[in-house]
Scaffold this active site. Structure first.
Site, mmCIF file in Angstrom:
data_model
loop_
_atom_site.group_PDB
_atom_site.id
_atom_site.type_symbol
_atom_site.label_atom_id
_atom_site.label_comp_id
_atom_site.label_asym_id
_atom_site.label_seq_id
_atom_site.Cartn_x
_atom_site.Cartn_y
_atom_site.Cartn_z
ATOM 1 N NE ARG A 143 -2.704 0.993 3.455
ATOM 2 C CZ ARG A 143 -2.780 2.209 4.007
ATOM 3 N NH1 ARG A 143 -3.325 3.208 3.348
ATOM 4 N NH2 ARG A 143 -2.304 2.421 5.216
ATOM 5 C CE LYS A 144 6.259 0.465 3.165
ATOM 6 N NZ LYS A 144 7.647 0.003 3.433
#
Length: 296
Positions: A143-144
């Site tokens: 999710r970066k």
């Protein structure tokens, strides 16, 4: 539907709001006057989209590219399928329309396509590398992602053949170190999360030791993320825990933290169900595309 046709159906995954994101990109790029457009006028022109660079690449981002030009009255004809690999220099698509409109959408469309294709290319390369080591599990992103551009980045991962992992905080319950410290313990954090998460959400817990993993499994975690654990420690911990909990609990092991092509062979062990890495989208090499207006 044939496999070849299905390759161009990734667009069906996109939410109703995706076209408004394209509108926002266009508004950002031309907030007031289009001075260059004034210079070139409105003659009908044809432009070739060329895939360049020095590497074999995966094409990804066709719906977004097409939408940029459709919103300004241009037409895009594709000569490749989504997810298809190509060797440079490749005539990927043809854009037709008023010349000032072609130039109006050029940079927005190229920037998006370059990054999306870069993510798809890196995703495919890492997955292929893992499979060459005999790894049979899931390769996933993280999710970066870039705020405001997450949809394109997750889309690129899918086209590249890997799992995009959770899209947002609502997609899956993930309890990391800060959640656990704030709750007092792994067990307390899991119990609180289960009260509100319901039966439909998987629950993943990040752990840093065998003892923490043991507690997470005992408390009912669906996925145990062994963060920054590698080498012999990773192998030994997973095998001991699988043996201990065999037939008692169902769970998956995920390995995450600094996984790259250079150390993938050490982490790609089949005792691990999921390998998640931000290497497929952070600091990824973009694919070089250009849009060349043809002289008539």
């Amino acid at each position: 539907m044939s496999p070849e046709t299905h390759r161009d159906c990734y667009e069906y995954l996109l939410p109703p709001s995706w076209k408004t994101q394209v509108t926002t990109w266009m508004a950002e790029d031309t907030p007031s006057f289009d001075y260059g457009g004034f210079v070139v006028g409105e003659d009908q022109k044809t432009a070739f989209l060329l895939g360049k660079g020095k590497q074999t690449a995966v094409l990804a981002g066709k719906p977004f590219f097409t939408e940029v030009f459709e919103q300004i009255g241009c037409h895009v004809e594709w000569h490749m399928h989504e997810g298809e690999t190509f060797e440079p220099v490749k005539h990927v698509a043809t854009v037709t329309g008023k010349v000032r409109h072609i130039l109006l959408g050029e940079r927005v469309a190229l920037n998006m396509l370059a990054r999306c294709s870069g993510i798809a290319t890196k995703s495919k390369n890492i997955k292929d590398q893992a499979r060459s080591y005999g790894y049979k599990g899931i390769i996933a992103g993280t999710r970066k992602t870039t705020p405001g551009f997450r949809l394109v980045e997750k889309y690129g991962m899918l086209v590249g053949g890997i799992d995009p992992h959770r899209h947002d905080l609502s997609s899956m319950i993930m309890l990391k170190d800060n959640h656990i410290w704030s709750s007092g313990s792994i067990t307390a954090a899991i119990n609180q999360a289960r009260k509100v998460g319901g039966f439909s959400l998987l629950l993943e817990v990040e752990v840093g030791s065998e003892e923490e993993a043991d507690e997470a499994i005992d408390a009912g975690a669906d996925i145990v993320m062994l963060d920054n654990m590698e080498g012999d420690q990773l192998v030994e911990v997973t095998r001991r825990l699988r043996e201990k909990w065999n037939g008692k609990r169902k769970f998956l092991f995920e390995s995450s933290g600094n996984i790259t092509e250079t150390n993938l062979s050490e982490r790609a062990i089949n005792d691990i169900d999921i390998l998640s890495t931000s290497a497929v989208h952070q600091s990824v090499q973009h694919i070089d595309f250009s849009l060349k207006i043809q002289k008539q």
